[in-house]
Scaffold this active site. Structure first.
Site, PDB file in Angstrom:
ATOM      1  N   GLU A  33       0.783  -1.197   0.057  1.00  0.00           N
ATOM      2  CA  GLU A  33      -0.070   0.164   0.002  1.00  0.00           C
ATOM      3  C   GLU A  33       0.847   1.231   0.057  1.00  0.00           C
ATOM      4  OE1 GLU A  33      -3.371   0.485  -1.319  1.00  0.00           O
ATOM      5  OE2 GLU A  33      -3.470  -1.039   0.274  1.00  0.00           O
ATOM      6  N   THR A  91       2.879   1.949  -2.346  1.00  0.00           N
ATOM      7  CA  THR A  91       4.296   1.894  -2.718  1.00  0.00           C
ATOM      8  C   THR A  91       3.964   1.970  -4.278  1.00  0.00           C
ATOM      9  OG1 THR A  91       3.346  -0.482  -3.094  1.00  0.00           O
ATOM     10  CG2 THR A  91       4.767   0.025  -1.123  1.00  0.00           C
ATOM     11  N   GLY A 139     -17.078   2.926  -6.158  1.00  0.00           N
ATOM     12  CA  GLY A 139     -16.616   4.111  -5.244  1.00  0.00           C
ATOM     13  C   GLY A 139     -15.893   3.643  -3.946  1.00  0.00           C
ATOM     14  N   LEU A 160     -12.650  -0.846  -4.860  1.00  0.00           N
ATOM     15  CA  LEU A 160     -12.793  -2.027  -5.189  1.00  0.00           C
ATOM     16  C   LEU A 160     -12.436  -1.856  -6.741  1.00  0.00           C
ATOM     17  CD1 LEU A 160     -15.086  -3.974  -2.986  1.00  0.00           C
ATOM     18  CD2 LEU A 160     -12.625  -3.687  -3.031  1.00  0.00           C
ATOM     19  N   SER A 161     -12.314  -0.779  -7.392  1.00  0.00           N
ATOM     20  CA  SER A 161     -12.100  -0.681  -8.638  1.00  0.00           C
ATOM     21  C   SER A 161     -12.924  -0.847  -9.748  1.00  0.00           C
ATOM     22  CB  SER A 161     -10.790  -1.342  -9.009  1.00  0.00           C
ATOM     23  OG  SER A 161     -10.300  -0.707  -9.907  1.00  0.00           O
ATOM     24  N   SER A 162     -14.322  -0.400  -9.184  1.00  0.00           N
ATOM     25  CA  SER A 162     -15.294  -0.606 -10.334  1.00  0.00           C
ATOM     26  C   SER A 162     -14.936   0.119 -11.790  1.00  0.00           C
ATOM     27  CB  SER A 162     -16.744  -0.099  -9.934  1.00  0.00           C
ATOM     28  OG  SER A 162     -16.684   1.349  -9.571  1.00  0.00           O
ATOM     29  N   GLU A 203      -8.872   5.631 -18.742  1.00  0.00           N
ATOM     30  CA  GLU A 203      -9.243   6.626 -17.601  1.00  0.00           C
ATOM     31  C   GLU A 203      -8.369   7.911 -17.101  1.00  0.00           C
ATOM     32  OE1 GLU A 203      -9.999   4.082 -14.378  1.00  0.00           O
ATOM     33  OE2 GLU A 203     -10.027   5.440 -12.786  1.00  0.00           O
ATOM     34  N   ASP A 208      -4.699  -1.094 -10.838  1.00  0.00           N
ATOM     35  CA  ASP A 208      -6.357  -1.463 -11.026  1.00  0.00           C
ATOM     36  C   ASP A 208      -6.655  -2.484 -12.372  1.00  0.00           C
ATOM     37  OD1 ASP A 208      -6.223  -0.395  -8.717  1.00  0.00           O
ATOM     38  OD2 ASP A 208      -7.473   1.658  -9.499  1.00  0.00           O
ATOM     39  N   TYR A 239      -3.282  12.159   0.769  1.00  0.00           N
ATOM     40  CA  TYR A 239      -2.500  11.499  -0.317  1.00  0.00           C
ATOM     41  C   TYR A 239      -1.347  12.127  -0.996  1.00  0.00           C
ATOM     42  CZ  TYR A 239      -1.969   8.623  -4.685  1.00  0.00           C
ATOM     43  OH  TYR A 239      -1.588   8.064  -5.763  1.00  0.00           O
TER      44      TYR A 239
HETATM   45  P1  ADP Z   1     -13.822   2.777  -7.909  1.00  0.00           P
HETATM   46  O1  ADP Z   1     -12.975   2.408  -9.123  1.00  0.00           O
HETATM   47  O2  ADP Z   1     -13.069   2.702  -6.676  1.00  0.00           O
HETATM   48  O3  ADP Z   1     -15.176   1.924  -7.713  1.00  0.00           O
HETATM   49  P2  ADP Z   1     -13.940   5.212  -9.059  1.00  0.00           P
HETATM   50  O4  ADP Z   1     -14.469   6.528  -8.592  1.00  0.00           O
HETATM   51  O5  ADP Z   1     -12.693   5.012  -9.539  1.00  0.00           O
HETATM   52  O6  ADP Z   1     -14.228   4.378  -7.969  1.00  0.00           O
HETATM   53  O7  ADP Z   1     -14.911   4.730 -10.374  1.00  0.00           O
HETATM   54  C1  ADP Z   1     -16.449   4.877 -10.043  1.00  0.00           C
HETATM   55  C2  ADP Z   1     -16.994   5.260 -11.273  1.00  0.00           C
HETATM   56  O8  ADP Z   1     -17.017   4.560 -12.322  1.00  0.00           O
HETATM   57  C3  ADP Z   1     -18.686   5.628 -11.357  1.00  0.00           C
HETATM   58  O9  ADP Z   1     -18.795   6.635 -10.720  1.00  0.00           O
HETATM   59  C4  ADP Z   1     -18.967   5.395 -12.530  1.00  0.00           C
HETATM   60  O10 ADP Z   1     -18.826   6.530 -13.476  1.00  0.00           O
HETATM   61  C5  ADP Z   1     -17.703   4.412 -13.090  1.00  0.00           C
HETATM   62  N1  ADP Z   1     -18.928   2.924 -13.084  1.00  0.00           N
HETATM   63  C6  ADP Z   1     -18.190   2.065 -12.644  1.00  0.00           C
HETATM   64  N2  ADP Z   1     -18.892   1.124 -12.834  1.00  0.00           N
HETATM   65  C7  ADP Z   1     -20.014   1.393 -13.417  1.00  0.00           C
HETATM   66  C8  ADP Z   1     -21.294   0.761 -13.761  1.00  0.00           C
HETATM   67  N3  ADP Z   1     -21.701  -0.564 -13.521  1.00  0.00           N
HETATM   68  N4  ADP Z   1     -22.309   1.683 -14.466  1.00  0.00           N
HETATM   69  C9  ADP Z   1     -21.805   2.825 -14.790  1.00  0.00           C
HETATM   70  N5  ADP Z   1     -20.740   3.528 -14.291  1.00  0.00           N
HETATM   71  C10 ADP Z   1     -19.815   2.754 -13.806  1.00  0.00           C
HETATM   72 MG    MG Z   2     -11.227   3.420  -9.837  1.00  0.00          MG
END
Ligand code: ADP
Ligand code: MG
Length: 356
Positions: free
Chosen positions: A26, A28, A111, A114-116, A149, A161, A210
């Site tokens: 972390e 790093t 958010g 966990l890197s959505s 990104e 990620d 950060y």
């Molecule tokens: P994390 O990657 O930690 O979850 P981020 O702020 O980097 O948080 O990314 C979240 C953003 O990615 C959301 O606000 C949205 O814009 C986009 N996102 C991720 N998954 C989806 C989804 N299933 N549908 C629409 N947008 C998504």
């Molecule tokens: Mg993210």
């Protein structure tokens, strides 16, 4: 709502990609160091079809929102920027991408660290690769996703990620050298599984904290005459630094060494000890923990069946990750959450997922 309901025809193809959690390593990555993420069970699925009106149409089931890209010069915001970014970076790489219907659904918490976002990018790129039979490998997918990104969603992210989402799975951990991109996929420690609990404390100070830590690390590296703290391997070398730089650098050096120890092959027991040591280092030397995270980690560390636990992500709130005996994740998380929330917090179990 389904692809068919939104776009009036069935999808041509689909692909998925998982979210990720960082087990060790972390703070790093911006020191050119080592990280050790793994994929989580939750994933994002992207379905694709050909659009006939020469416009891209994106739909997110999670947001129940549709965005149409009417003009190629129009820059989308929000979730559409991640998808549009993927299409654009492919075009820049020389591929012709037709107008698309894109349908997104995801079980990755958004958010929560966990890197959505990476899951969305990697799933989108995988689906387009499949649809058009593009000769792109998984590392290139990660690199294109990172580019999307940075340039289209406007997030200055490293490559962890996207590499994790593209190369790791839930049975494996991924060692990544963030300087050379050298990597190795290894099985999860024997007889162990992953737990992630959100502390319920928002990461309000995260970005200023950060940036400050990053600046301190750069200053420490400059004083030591190295390109990055990754180039220091023994803590004795840090003695010439004034505080708090010495403590900050000590976290980075010891954390890199903990990741390298895992690379040699360690038991679940030892892996857990390294996670515990990582938390102590993040708390005392790097000072990015908060009382809620310390409480949660302490509860986890004291629970039978838990090999080790620590905060994960930048800190100042957010989530904790733990390595626990395989088969016990559900009972352990339920018990811990009850105990933690009785102490007045609003924690939440992120992994294992109750929906899957
Ligand atoms: P994390 O990657 O930690 O979850 P981020 O702020 O980097 O948080 O990314 C979240 C953003 O990615 C959301 O606000 C949205 O814009 C986009 N996102 C991720 N998954 C989806 C989804 N299933 N549908 C629409 N947008 C998504
Ligand atoms: Mg993210």
């Amino acid at each position: 709502m389904s692809f068919q309901q939104i776009f009036n025809k069935p999808p041509e193809t689909e692909a998925s990609a998982p979210g990720r959690v960082n087990l060790l390593g972390e703070h790093t990555d911006y020191n050119d160091g080592f990280v050790l993420p793994t994929a989580i069970p939750q994933c994002t699925t992207v379905q694709l079809g050909f659009s006939s009106d020469r416009q891209h149409h994106f739909y997110s089931e999670n947001f129940n929102e549709q965005v149409s890209i009417l003009d190629i010069n129009y820059t989308p915001s929000g979730f559409a920027s991640y998808i549009f970014g993927c299409i654009e970076v492919l075009q820049q790489a020389g591929y012709t991408i037709p107008s698309l219907f894109v349908y997104v659904k995801s079980s990755v918490p958004m958010g929560s660290g966990l890197s959505s976002s990476a899951a969305l990018e990697v799933a989108t790129l995988r689906a387009i690769r499949k649809l058009l039979n593009l000769p792109i490998n998984d590392v290139e997918v990660a690199q294109l996703a990172q580019k999307a990104e940075i340039h289209y969603a406007g997030v200055q992210c490293g490559i962890m990620d996207q590499i994790a989402s593209s190369l790791a799975d839930t049975e494996h951990i991924l060692f990544l050298d963030t300087r050379t991109l050298e990597r190795r996929v290894m099985p999860l420690p024997d007889g162990a599984e992953i737990v992630v609990i959100d502390s319920g404390v928002p990461r309000t100070l995260a970005s200023s904290g950060y940036n400050q830590r990053r600046a301190e690390c750069e200053q420490a590296a400059r004083s030591l005459g190295v390109k990055a703290l990754r180039d220091i391997t023994i803590v004795e070398a840090l003695e010439i630094l004034p505080e708090p730089l010495r403590r900050r650098a000590r976290h980075v050096v010891t954390e890199n060494n903990r990741v390298l120890e895992v690379l040699q092959g360690v038991s679940s027991q030892r892996f857990g000890e390294l996670m515990n040591a990582s938390h102590a280092s993040l708390r005392d030397d790097y000072e990015v923990s908060v009382p809620a995270l310390d409480t949660l980690v302490d509860m986890l560390q004291k629970t039978p069946g838990v090999f080790g636990a620590r905060l994960t992500g930048a800190g100042f709130g957010g989530a904790c990750v733990a390595l626990v005996t395989a088969g016990e994740a559900r009972s352990i998380t339920t018990r811990i959450l009850e105990q933690y929330n009785q102490a007045g917090y609003s924690g939440q179990i992120l992994v294992p997922s109750w929906e899957l």
